[in-house]
Design a protein around this motif. Structure first.
Motif, PDB file in Angstrom:
ATOM      1  N   ALA B 252       0.838  -1.202   0.000  1.00  0.00           N
ATOM      2  CA  ALA B 252       0.000   0.000   0.000  1.00  0.00           C
ATOM      3  C   ALA B 252       0.873   1.253   0.000  1.00  0.00           C
ATOM      4  N   ALA B 253       1.904   1.232   0.834  1.00  0.00           N
ATOM      5  CA  ALA B 253       2.767   2.403   0.936  1.00  0.00           C
ATOM      6  C   ALA B 253       3.475   2.687  -0.383  1.00  0.00           C
ATOM      7  N   GLY B 254       3.926   1.625  -1.010  1.00  0.00           N
ATOM      8  CA  GLY B 254       4.615   1.800  -2.296  1.00  0.00           C
ATOM      9  C   GLY B 254       3.675   2.382  -3.339  1.00  0.00           C
ATOM     10  N   ALA B 255       2.465   1.852  -3.371  1.00  0.00           N
ATOM     11  CA  ALA B 255       1.480   2.354  -4.324  1.00  0.00           C
ATOM     12  C   ALA B 255       1.211   3.837  -4.085  1.00  0.00           C
ATOM     13  N   MET B 256       1.067   4.184  -2.816  1.00  0.00           N
ATOM     14  CA  MET B 256       0.782   5.574  -2.492  1.00  0.00           C
ATOM     15  C   MET B 256       1.906   6.495  -2.936  1.00  0.00           C
ATOM     16  N   ARG B 257       3.108   6.019  -2.783  1.00  0.00           N
ATOM     17  CA  ARG B 257       4.218   6.873  -3.192  1.00  0.00           C
ATOM     18  C   ARG B 257       4.171   7.147  -4.697  1.00  0.00           C
ATOM     19  N   MET B 266      -5.116  11.457  -3.527  1.00  0.00           N
ATOM     20  CA  MET B 266      -5.853  10.439  -2.774  1.00  0.00           C
ATOM     21  C   MET B 266      -6.653  11.149  -1.694  1.00  0.00           C
ATOM     22  N   PRO B 267      -7.850  10.749  -1.443  1.00  0.00           N
ATOM     23  CA  PRO B 267      -8.584   9.697  -2.149  1.00  0.00           C
ATOM     24  C   PRO B 267      -9.406  10.246  -3.312  1.00  0.00           C
ATOM     25  N   ASP B 268      -9.190  11.498  -3.678  1.00  0.00           N
ATOM     26  CA  ASP B 268     -10.086  12.099  -4.660  1.00  0.00           C
ATOM     27  C   ASP B 268     -10.133  11.323  -5.974  1.00  0.00           C
TER      28      ASP B 268
END
Lengths: 338, 338
Positions: B252-257, B266-268
């Motif tokens: 999840a963290a990698g994706a967010m980066r 996010m999360p728009d």
DNA sequence: GGTTAATGAACAAACGATTGTTCAAACTAG
DNA sequence: CTAGTTTGAACAATCGTTTGTTCATTAACC
């Protein structure tokens, strides 16, 4: 059942003492080459492995060391444990892990561990603020190596040069042109917190940047504390700081979250640098510039020192580990106001 | 030196066996009340504590269990260890910690731990993909409890209901109106990875959202893998996904980066939900919505089960722990395209 | 060849507990 | 008052090692 010396002795047609001497490579007594070979063959054939418990009883040494940590779910402590476990295993020692929370009344934890002869020595990882530690050491009759802090009365302490680390971080910010540098310091004035604060102050002074106590905030351990402090700090500032030096990883992360929430871009308006590096520095956005500290090494050196003490060697009473390097990432950049 | 039974016996003017019986509360033999009291007084006065090593030798039980973990600096494993340590300590067991990396050839690690009679039983925390595990169990003669995965041949396994967790996460996204939901799955098809994938797929199907295999990407363990996969996925999409269900925290963290780097808010525009909750979910920006899993509880239940086995009780061969709850935070929001 | 020295391995005593067995003293009963 | 039974505690073996001591052999020497 596991095979014992007696099994080997019977199979090889010798006395158990002879088997033991062959395996221990006893110098005081010689064994005929033929007999020795026969014994070794049987040992291999039966896959004999000595019973550590029996040996521990006889030798009054368990070849086990205990490590006491204040918390487990902290990457810094986890790295220390990993380093200690690795070093201990290499030297043939096992590692018994024990938890000592701040809250729980564990004043006799050390004595319990030791008096029941489970461990030959103790590795104690200290929280910065744990002041009760020293008195709990009273009456503990095995060598203790303290990790992560210096305690005068102890025979061996292994810790970081946090002063230097703070200077590295601060100098980095100064090099980038920053002058209004906030320091989010550890609350409670523990060992590392104090050193980092001093390092920050001295780095500024040495480089001719005025040290302003108003730019220092002491914050608790949780990320939330740092987030709150940062918000308050920013909202009440006449002159906005251009950089933040956070004393720990969680503090840096908390500060960054507040900046996000306030819509302050990093590093364009504010740079952030932290101490301690872990996978987590990479998952933040922007990735966090940190001073990487040798935590694994700290655990390793402590274990080595303890094992040295246990084998009668002399060890330095202080082992100070220098910061590894500044990990340059995307949370710091040149000062735009310069 | 530590006081022994002999010291107590001498001081109390009785035989060591009598002291032992008083302390063990031996039913087969009675001791006069006066003698008992005299002994107890001396025990207290001398602060006698039994030598665990001697007792272990005599009883062939060390009251120590070993825990083998694939890595230490992972909050999930750290929580498991913490839970196990706590439970073990409460039952009077000590915890010996040992490291088993993916790379190192430790095929005899278990046997070493056991054959030398250091541990009465083993807690083995499994990596999803460790396929060699089962064969390394061969010839290990103590009870083993497997944590974090089901292995048919083992007498006791403690693991999460990852299927349910994935459904929780996916349903949450569906509830928010998302239809184009990407799943970043664990590479290698391990136990939990498979269950999560299935949970994701079935949740979609049950709610009438078409399951599209093109929306699933398998990624490695590191945050970097997820970051790359996310970038590739987004750049090659005709229809942009509106949500990502990441199988693990680092994923999840990698994706967010990546989303940050591509300037996707996010999360728009894209919601992200992960599995496993830790302090780290709070330091991300935005804070991460996750399904909290009972990791501590997993360690605790495993330790309890092992101790039960060791005291001859029957235990369930499978202990499945349900996800605790969905931790609603700021990385997920309603689908804007709905 | 007989005394002495060296060699190689068995014997035995721990380490500190647990536990089955023995045994003296006190008590019961006939 | 004696035979039998309880009671309470000492005795002793054991767990699997290590290590100091003893004791046969064989080798060595004059």
């Amino acid at each position: 059942m596991a095979t014992t010396l007696a099994d080997v002795a019977r199979e090889a047609g010798v006395d158990i003492s002879t088997v033991s001497r062959v395996l221990r490579d006893d110098k005081t007594q010689r064994v005929a080459a033929r007999t020795r070979q026969r014994i070794l063959d049987v040992v291999k054939k039966l896959n004999y492995q000595p019973n550590a418990v029996a040996r521990a009883l006889r030798l009054a040494r368990s070849r086990t060391i205990g490590i006491v940590v204040p918390q487990l779910d902290n990457p810094v402590f986890a790295e220390i444990i990993a380093g200690a476990e690795h070093a201990a295993a290499e030297l043939g020692y096992s590692l018994l892990i024990s938890h000592r929370t701040r809250s729980s009344d564990d004043s006799d934890l050390f004595r319990r561990l030791v008096n029941t002869n489970r461990v030959d020595g103790l590795l104690v990882v200290s929280f910065d603020e744990d002041m009760q530690l020293i008195q709990d050491f009273q009456g503990v009759e095995v060598p203790i190596v303290v990790i992560n802090r210096k305690i005068e009365s102890m025979s061996c302490c292994v810790y970081h040069n946090s002063y230097k680390a703070a200077q590295l971080a601060t100098n980095h910010l100064i090099d980038l042109g920053h002058r209004q540098i906030v320091h989010l310091a550890g609350r409670g004035g523990g060992f590392n917190a104090r050193l980092r604060w001093n390092g920050y102050r001295d780095a500024l002074t040495l480089r001719g940047v005025p040290y302003d106590e108003a730019l220092v905030r002491t914050v608790g351990y949780a990320a939330e504390d740092a987030a709150t402090a940062t918000r308050v700090l920013i909202e009440n500032s006449n002159v906005l700081p251009t950089a933040i030096f956070a004393a720990t990883f969680l503090t840096a992360a908390g500060a960054m979250r507040s900046l996000h929430e306030m819509g302050i871009p990093m590093p364009d308006e504010i740079s952030v640098v932290g101490i301690h590096d872990a996978e987590f520095a990479l998952i933040l956005y922007p990735t966090l510039t940190t001073v990487r500290m040798p935590n694994r090494e700290m655990g390793r050196r402590a274990a080595l020192a303890l094992c040295d003490i246990l084998s009668g060697k002399n060890v330095d009473s202080e082992i100070v580990l220098e910061p590894e390097q500044l990990m340059l990432r995307n949370s710091t950049g040149p000062c735009r106001q310069g």
